[in-house]
Design an enzyme around this catalytic site. Structure first.
Site, short mmCIF file in Angstrom:
data_model
loop_
_atom_site.label_atom_id
_atom_site.label_comp_id
_atom_site.label_asym_id
_atom_site.label_seq_id
_atom_site.Cartn_x
_atom_site.Cartn_y
_atom_site.Cartn_z
N LYS A 44 -30.72 130.89 40.02
CA LYS A 44 -32.01 130.41 39.51
C LYS A 44 -32.79 129.59 40.53
CE LYS A 44 -30.79 130.49 34.62
NZ LYS A 44 -30.80 129.77 33.35
N GLY A 108 -28.31 122.01 35.97
CA GLY A 108 -29.45 122.92 35.86
C GLY A 108 -29.87 123.20 34.42
N ALA A 109 -28.90 123.35 33.54
CA ALA A 109 -29.22 123.67 32.14
C ALA A 109 -30.00 122.53 31.49
CB ALA A 109 -27.94 123.98 31.37
N ASN A 129 -24.56 111.68 30.93
CA ASN A 129 -23.81 112.58 31.82
C ASN A 129 -22.54 111.90 32.31
OD1 ASN A 129 -23.65 115.12 33.16
ND2 ASN A 129 -24.09 114.06 35.08
N ARG A 130 -21.51 112.73 32.57
CA ARG A 130 -20.25 112.21 33.12
C ARG A 130 -20.52 111.39 34.37
NH1 ARG A 130 -16.06 116.79 34.68
NH2 ARG A 130 -17.80 117.28 36.08
N MET A 196 -25.42 124.85 23.88
CA MET A 196 -26.11 125.94 24.55
C MET A 196 -25.18 127.10 24.85
SD MET A 196 -28.88 124.45 27.15
CE MET A 196 -29.91 123.07 26.78
P1 ATR Z 1 -25.46 123.98 34.90
O1 ATR Z 1 -26.46 124.58 35.82
O2 ATR Z 1 -24.76 124.96 33.98
O3 ATR Z 1 -25.99 122.80 34.15
P2 ATR Z 1 -24.11 122.27 36.81
O4 ATR Z 1 -25.35 122.00 37.57
O5 ATR Z 1 -22.83 122.50 37.54
O6 ATR Z 1 -24.25 123.52 35.86
O7 ATR Z 1 -23.92 121.06 35.79
C1 ATR Z 1 -22.84 120.98 34.92
C2 ATR Z 1 -23.03 119.79 34.00
O8 ATR Z 1 -21.93 119.72 33.08
C3 ATR Z 1 -23.04 118.46 34.73
O9 ATR Z 1 -23.87 117.58 34.00
C4 ATR Z 1 -21.57 118.03 34.65
O10 ATR Z 1 -21.34 116.65 34.80
P3 ATR Z 1 -21.28 115.98 36.26
O11 ATR Z 1 -22.69 115.84 36.72
O12 ATR Z 1 -20.59 114.69 36.04
O13 ATR Z 1 -20.47 116.94 37.11
C5 ATR Z 1 -21.24 118.48 33.26
N1 ATR Z 1 -19.80 118.69 33.04
C6 ATR Z 1 -19.03 119.69 33.54
N2 ATR Z 1 -17.75 119.58 33.11
C7 ATR Z 1 -17.71 118.47 32.32
C8 ATR Z 1 -16.70 117.82 31.57
N3 ATR Z 1 -15.43 118.30 31.53
N4 ATR Z 1 -17.01 116.70 30.87
C9 ATR Z 1 -18.28 116.23 30.87
N5 ATR Z 1 -19.29 116.80 31.57
C10 ATR Z 1 -19.03 117.90 32.28
#
Ligand code: ATR
Length: 255
Positions: A44, A108-109, A129-130, A196
């Site tokens: 994207k 991104g989502a 966010n984590r 989502m």
């Molecule tokens: P996408 O484009 O699907 O949003 P991404 O940019 O990799 O993918 O983002 C993933 C999101 O899910 C991030 O907000 C991530 O948190 P971090 O910024 O701390 O990495 C979150 N995420 C992924 N695995 C997670 C988990 N086990 N617990 C909580 N948040 C998680």
């Protein structure tokens, strides 16, 4: 299904681009006479770079999921935000104005839906966010002028109440369908939980259901964003309800 419903003569095929070959694959597709494409993860951002023109919503989302080809022009748009809003507000009859909304994730989502959610004027939009700093950055990009949006850490959600909780994190993509709210104690309460993700019951959904929240997955968002792309390509708005019902039945048969 949209094409069949509206009598449009079109072909829509999946294409798998090599990780480093998106631009080459896309140009070859255009050379075949293609008129448009949907673009999904992880391309994207590359799609935004290759577009010669961008919609306002693609610029705000910082990503493109829909391309339209016209001569040498490659127009990039993003229908994810409107897809989520239509699913929430039309299919699930949810009001966002004046409500307290929690958005989980800052990737991104989350980025793609943040501005469209804000445009509905919720009383509060909390991005958790984590990695808290990433949520802070996302909110800062939206601009300091909007006081109803704030970024927080996951643990600070303990015991909070929200009208709508949206999971835009990729936590549920793993085999266990992990919830980003695991470890947040007591878990935030709410009225409506939206994941989502689609295709299976995630922990996020199961926990929300057990707490008595109304729960939905992201299948409706998938269909609504696709309908908006279809509209961009063909100028006709398909009826999403029968398509959503057919996909839901199909998923039901596979699980
Ligand atoms: P996408 O484009 O699907 O949003 P991404 O940019 O990799 O993918 O983002 C993933 C999101 O899910 C991030 O907000 C991530 O948190 P971090 O910024 O701390 O990495 C979150 N995420 C992924 N695995 C997670 C988990 N086990 N617990 C909580 N948040 C998680």
């Amino acid at each position: 299904m949209f094409a069949a419903q509206t009598g449009q003569d079109m072909t829509y095929v999946p294409k798998l681009a090599p990780a480093k070959g998106f631009a080459t694959e896309l140009r070859a597709f255009i050379a075949l006479g293609a008129r448009g494409a949907n673009v999904t993860v992880p391309f994207k951002l590359e799609a935004i770079a290759i577009a010669t023109q961008l919609s306002v919503r693609a610029k705000l989302a910082g990503a493109v999921n829909t391309l339209c080809f016209n001569g040498d022009e490659i127009y990039g748009d993003n229908t994810d935000g409107i897809g989520l809003l239509r699913d929430l507000m039309q299919n699930h009859q949810l009001k966002l104005a004046g409500r307290r909304v929690l958005l989980l994730g800052a990737g991104g989502a989350a980025r793609g839906v943040l501005r469209p959610l804000l445009d509905e004027q919720p009383a509060d939009l909390i991005v958790a966010n984590r990695t808290e700093a990433r949520a802070q950055r996302l909110v800062a990009e939206i601009g300091p002028a909007i006081s109803s949006v704030a970024a927080v850490s996951l643990p600070s959600l303990a015991g909070e109440h929200f009208d709508v909780i949206i999971n835009a994190s990729s936590a549920g993509l793993d085999e266990a369908g992990t919830s980003p709210l695991n470890g947040v104690s007591p878990a935030p309460t709410g009225e409506f939980a939206y994941d989502m993700m689609y295709g299976r019951e995630t922990q996020f959904m199961a926990h929300a259901r057990a707490q008595g929240l109304r729960v939905a997955d992201g299948l409706g968002m998938l269909v609504e964003q696709a309908a908006e792309s279809f509209y961009l390509w063909r100028g006709i708005r398909p009826d999403t309800k029968p398509v959503l019902a057919a996909l839901r039945a199909d998923l039901g048969n596979k699980h």
